[in-house]
Motif scaffolding. Sequence first.
Motif, mmCIF file in Angstrom:
data_model
loop_
_atom_site.group_PDB
_atom_site.id
_atom_site.type_symbol
_atom_site.label_atom_id
_atom_site.label_comp_id
_atom_site.label_asym_id
_atom_site.label_seq_id
_atom_site.Cartn_x
_atom_site.Cartn_y
_atom_site.Cartn_z
ATOM 1 N N LYS A 111 41.085 -47.322 -3.777
ATOM 2 C CA LYS A 111 42.547 -47.205 -3.891
ATOM 3 C C LYS A 111 42.959 -45.738 -3.688
ATOM 4 O O LYS A 111 43.946 -45.436 -3.024
ATOM 5 C CB LYS A 111 42.982 -47.702 -5.284
ATOM 6 C CG LYS A 111 44.449 -47.892 -5.463
ATOM 7 C CD LYS A 111 44.948 -49.155 -4.777
ATOM 8 C CE LYS A 111 46.447 -49.096 -4.539
ATOM 9 N NZ LYS A 111 46.891 -49.857 -3.382
ATOM 10 N N GLU A 114 42.919 -45.007 -0.039
ATOM 11 C CA GLU A 114 44.100 -45.598 0.627
ATOM 12 C C GLU A 114 45.336 -44.744 0.379
ATOM 13 O O GLU A 114 46.108 -44.458 1.292
ATOM 14 C CB GLU A 114 44.392 -46.974 0.019
ATOM 15 C CG GLU A 114 43.911 -48.150 0.830
ATOM 16 C CD GLU A 114 44.132 -49.432 0.050
ATOM 17 O OE1 GLU A 114 45.262 -49.704 -0.421
ATOM 18 O OE2 GLU A 114 43.121 -50.156 -0.116
ATOM 19 N N LYS A 118 47.624 -42.578 3.009
ATOM 20 C CA LYS A 118 49.061 -42.863 3.083
ATOM 21 C C LYS A 118 49.871 -41.564 2.914
ATOM 22 O O LYS A 118 50.840 -41.318 3.644
ATOM 23 C CB LYS A 118 49.428 -43.857 1.973
ATOM 24 C CG LYS A 118 50.658 -44.654 2.267
ATOM 25 C CD LYS A 118 50.744 -45.868 1.331
ATOM 26 C CE LYS A 118 52.187 -46.051 0.914
ATOM 27 N NZ LYS A 118 52.367 -46.271 -0.517
#
Length: 244
Positions: A111, A114, A118
Amino acid sequence: MEIRKVENYSEMSQTASTIIINTIKHKKSPVLGLATGSTPEGLYQELIHQYNNHVFSFKDVTTFNLDEYVGLGKGNPQSYHYYMKEKLFKHLDINMENVNIPNGTVQHLEKECENYEKSIKEAGYIDVQVLGLGLNGHIGFNEPGTPFSSSTHVVELDDTTRKANARFFTSMDEVPQKAITMGLTTIMHSKKILLLVSGENKAEPLARLINGNISEDFPASMLKKHPNVTIIADKSAFVALNSK
Ligand SMILES: N[C@@H]1[C@@H](O)[C@H](O)[C@@H](COP(=O)(O)O)O[C@@H]1O
């Protein structure tokens, strides 16, 4: 790739700092990609020196670091968070809210990767990315065999890399097995890339980069596909090449 052969480590650091300062001066909200290791230390000293001479300000600068060890917290002197704070950030007027370094202590590492990817995308990608060259051709912590299509991910560190980095730890056993690194495709999204290479121990990887094929076995070779790469390498790093 543009290749700039400079006299020594100090000239390499100054040349890189001039390019970075020009970016900071001419862009409204510059985004820098930063590296750790021994190679960029001189560049960071030079940036601090120029900052102290009131040449520029870091207040509108956003930064993304390439990588961080898994399991080392911000307060750990071997963490890249600690390195960046001590060697650069605490000396400048940078807004620490604009500083981004992967967090290797979270429970959900995937996570974290990610989210990191982003954030880079949302920042409009990196204007100037600083890179060092690993002995096995790694960039960031992208070890040989990493797909060129990789985004920010968790890596198992090669023994070569752990051995090379053991000098920063009291023993090899303390060198983490894993790290989070920006991916190769993330790095390729950068508008400009500066690869810094210094010293005879980097002569072989530099020669392989310049003369070799583009292959996932040698991650740095991917840079040959990028339209705006400058290699700044000192004389000692050129000993394995027959250049003048
Ligand atoms: N993860 C870092 C890289 O970001 C760095 O560029 C490279 C070279 O390090 P040095 O500059 O100390 O030779 O290896 C380390 O493992």
